[in-house]
Scaffold this active site. Structure first.
Site, PDB file in Angstrom:
ATOM      1  N   HIS A 230     -23.628 -13.565  31.675  1.00 41.30           N
ATOM      2  CA  HIS A 230     -25.358 -12.880  31.282  1.00 41.30           C
ATOM      3  C   HIS A 230     -26.020 -13.992  31.614  1.00 41.30           C
ATOM      4  O   HIS A 230     -25.979 -15.496  31.431  1.00 41.30           O
ATOM      5  CB  HIS A 230     -24.807 -12.813  29.793  1.00 41.30           C
ATOM      6  CG  HIS A 230     -23.820 -11.711  29.736  1.00 41.30           C
ATOM      7  ND1 HIS A 230     -22.362 -12.086  29.249  1.00 41.30           N
ATOM      8  CD2 HIS A 230     -23.687 -10.236  30.217  1.00 41.30           C
ATOM      9  CE1 HIS A 230     -21.885 -11.148  29.159  1.00 41.30           C
ATOM     10  NE2 HIS A 230     -22.353 -10.080  29.713  1.00 41.30           N
TER      11      HIS A 230
ATOM     12  N   SER B  68     -23.229  -4.712  29.075  1.00 37.58           N
ATOM     13  CA  SER B  68     -23.435  -6.062  28.518  1.00 37.58           C
ATOM     14  C   SER B  68     -24.798  -6.459  28.664  1.00 37.58           C
ATOM     15  O   SER B  68     -25.242  -7.160  27.879  1.00 37.58           O
ATOM     16  CB  SER B  68     -22.300  -7.050  28.688  1.00 37.58           C
ATOM     17  OG  SER B  68     -22.506  -7.437  30.093  1.00 37.58           O
TER      18      SER B  68
ATOM     19  N   ASP C 140     -23.852 -17.710  29.906  1.00 38.46           N
ATOM     20  CA  ASP C 140     -22.488 -17.914  29.664  1.00 38.46           C
ATOM     21  C   ASP C 140     -21.432 -17.724  31.039  1.00 38.46           C
ATOM     22  O   ASP C 140     -20.336 -17.302  30.665  1.00 38.46           O
ATOM     23  CB  ASP C 140     -21.975 -16.830  28.487  1.00 38.46           C
ATOM     24  CG  ASP C 140     -22.271 -15.436  28.952  1.00 38.46           C
ATOM     25  OD1 ASP C 140     -22.635 -15.173  30.049  1.00 38.46           O
ATOM     26  OD2 ASP C 140     -21.947 -14.752  28.234  1.00 38.46           O
TER      27      ASP C 140
END
Ligand SMILES: *[C@@H]1O[C@H](CO)[C@@H](O)[C@H](O)[C@H]1NC(C)=O
Ligand SMILES: *[C@@H]1O[C@H](CO)[C@@H](O)[C@H](O)[C@H]1NC(C)=O
Ligand SMILES: *[C@@H]1O[C@H](CO)[C@@H](O)[C@H](O)[C@H]1NC(C)=O
Ligand SMILES: *[C@@H]1O[C@H](CO)[C@@H](O)[C@H](O)[C@H]1NC(C)=O
Ligand SMILES: *[C@@H]1O[C@H](CO)[C@@H](O)[C@H](O)[C@H]1NC(C)=O
Ligand SMILES: *[C@@H]1O[C@H](CO)[C@@H](O)[C@H](O)[C@H]1NC(C)=O
Length: 371
Positions: A343, A35, A340
């Site tokens: 990240h 991610s 978040d």
């Protein structure tokens, strides 16, 4: 002395040529990872699998794109800043339809591991439903490759001027192993297997077989400073935290992984002296941000607090995460390090990207090509 001088000249020419299209240092970027690098694969791959996918919803993407793109941030990721710096298009996700892959393609998927899911399952570790581990991503790359070149020589010619970014990998492996209830000591026993998978990918698949000459291998972040970990593994014992408020034992996982990874990179450099093989650092920049947040523009006053979340000491709430209805973002994401809970913000990624391009966060820096 002469080597230093050559490196200096190379550095200067990379800088001055960054804008021109003809004399770019690299003609394409190929990316693998999770991610921290996914530019839209996950949301396409799992369409219809989950009733609600947070990455498809604002405020993800609010800062740069004005809409969600499948990236795990408010805006661009490190790879986006690198692409823009090299005058290349933002690296398109392999599974996004109707994209031009001639100047690069991104195989990274949110949640990816270095180890295969079978390997983890056999050890009673709960894993995601779809295997998107390194070997799977390299399989996609092999398939993709036939659209560019079919013979060893033509592929070598094609990839000689490409930049390969392999990672970050390992962070998810360790997270899954921890959530299976294993101790930090047990997690560390998986590090050699993770490094072997990353090194194998760099060597067996890309460097050796396809003649890749420029490869960047990023290390892990400081797990113990990531708000989801700080929430899941919160301790009442003050001595479990360091002076930055991070869980110090959890940080030893990333430290150990990064030492082993750098040793692997060092061995690869000796074996392939003609290639540019860089180790890229995600760990030190995050620590530096936490040490001197204001120096980097992170002025929100609580460096471990996240921009987009649903309450709690770090504003990270497991049952109300970013992208869910009713969860909102802070007004100015660029004053936060973490977006978040997992990240980083675009602002943080931008600084890291600059550090990878010109130093000090990559060795050798991407724009120097000296090793
Ligand atoms: C690329 O990065 C270098 C080093 O940080 C910087 O000097 C240069 O202006 C950047 N170029 C572009 C086009 O972003
Ligand atoms: C995994 O769990 C099963 C069932 O609880 C157990 O029989 C087996 O020994 C475990 N395997 C490992 C490697 O821990
Ligand atoms: C490589 O071979 C495949 C299968 O024969 C073909 O579809 C593809 O067009 C070829 N690629 C190139 C670049 O010639
Ligand atoms: C807190 O942790 C330290 C170091 O791990 C340990 O020596 C100490 O006994 C712990 N204190 C409590 C109250 O558990
Ligand atoms: C976390 O979110 C849940 C569900 O929205 C909410 O009930 C709870 O109060 C939140 N926790 C904190 C600490 O804000
Ligand atoms: C290494 O990088 C430099 C600068 O980008 C480049 O000039 C050089 O050709 C690269 N080496 C190889 C083997 O591609």
């Amino acid at each position: 002395m002469e080597l230093l001088f050559t490196c200096f000249l190379l550095l200067m020419s990379s800088f001055s040529h960054a804008y021109s299209t003809k004399d770019q240092p690299y003609n394409a970027i190929y990316s693998f990872g999770n991610s921290y690098a996914d530019t839209g694969n996950f949301v396409t791959l799992v369409k219809g699998v989950f009733p609600y996918n947070v990455f498809e919803h604002l405020p993800y993407g609010m800062t740069y794109f004005g809409k969600p793109t499948g990236r795990g941030s408010d805006g661009r990721l490190v790879i986006d800043f690198i692409a823009q710096n090299l005058s290349l298009p933002l690296v398109p996700a392999y599974f996004s339809k109707g994209q031009d892959f001639h100047e690069g393609v991104n195989f990274a998927v949110i949640g990816s591991t270095a180890l295969t899911l079978d390997y983890l399952k056999q050890r009673n570790i709960t894993v995601p439903p779809v295997d998107t581990s390194i070997n799977v991503q390299l399989g996609w790359f092999d398939q993709f490759k036939t659209s560019l070149c079919n013979t060893t020589d033509s592929c070598k010619a094609y990839f000689r001027k490409s930049l390969f970014i392999l990672g970050e990998f390992g962070g998810n492996d360790y997270t899954f192993i921890l959530s299976a209830g294993k101790s930090i000591r047990e997690v560390k026993s998986y590090v050699p297997a993770v490094i072997k998978a990353i090194k194998g990918a760099a060597e067996v698949y890309t460097l050796l077989k396809q003649g890749v000459q420029n490869i960047v291998i990023p290390g892990n972040l400081p797990t113990g400073c990531i708000p989801i970990m700080l929430t899941l593994y919160a301790s009442t014992n003050k001595s479990d935290y360091d002076h930055l408020g991070c869980l110090k034992h959890y940080n030893t996982i990333g430290i150990y992984h990064n030492i082993k990874l750098q040793q692997a990179v060092f061995r690869l450099r000796i074996k392939y002296p003609k290639a540019n093989i860089s180790y890229a650092n995600y760990y030190d920049p995050v620590i530096n941000f936490l040490k001197n947040p204001k120096e980097f523009g992170f002025t929100n006053g609580a460096p471990l607090r996240i921009c987009c979340g649903g309450g709690g000491p770090y504003n990270y709430n497991l049952t109300a995460t970013c992208g869910q209805p009713g969860v909102s973002a802070c007004l100015n994401p660029s004053t936060y390090i973490n977006w978040d809970g997992i990240h980083l913000t675009e602002a943080a990624y931008r600084i890291i990207a600059t550090g990878w391009l010109e130093g000090p966060y990559a060795y050798p820096p991407i724009l120097s090509g000296c090793n």
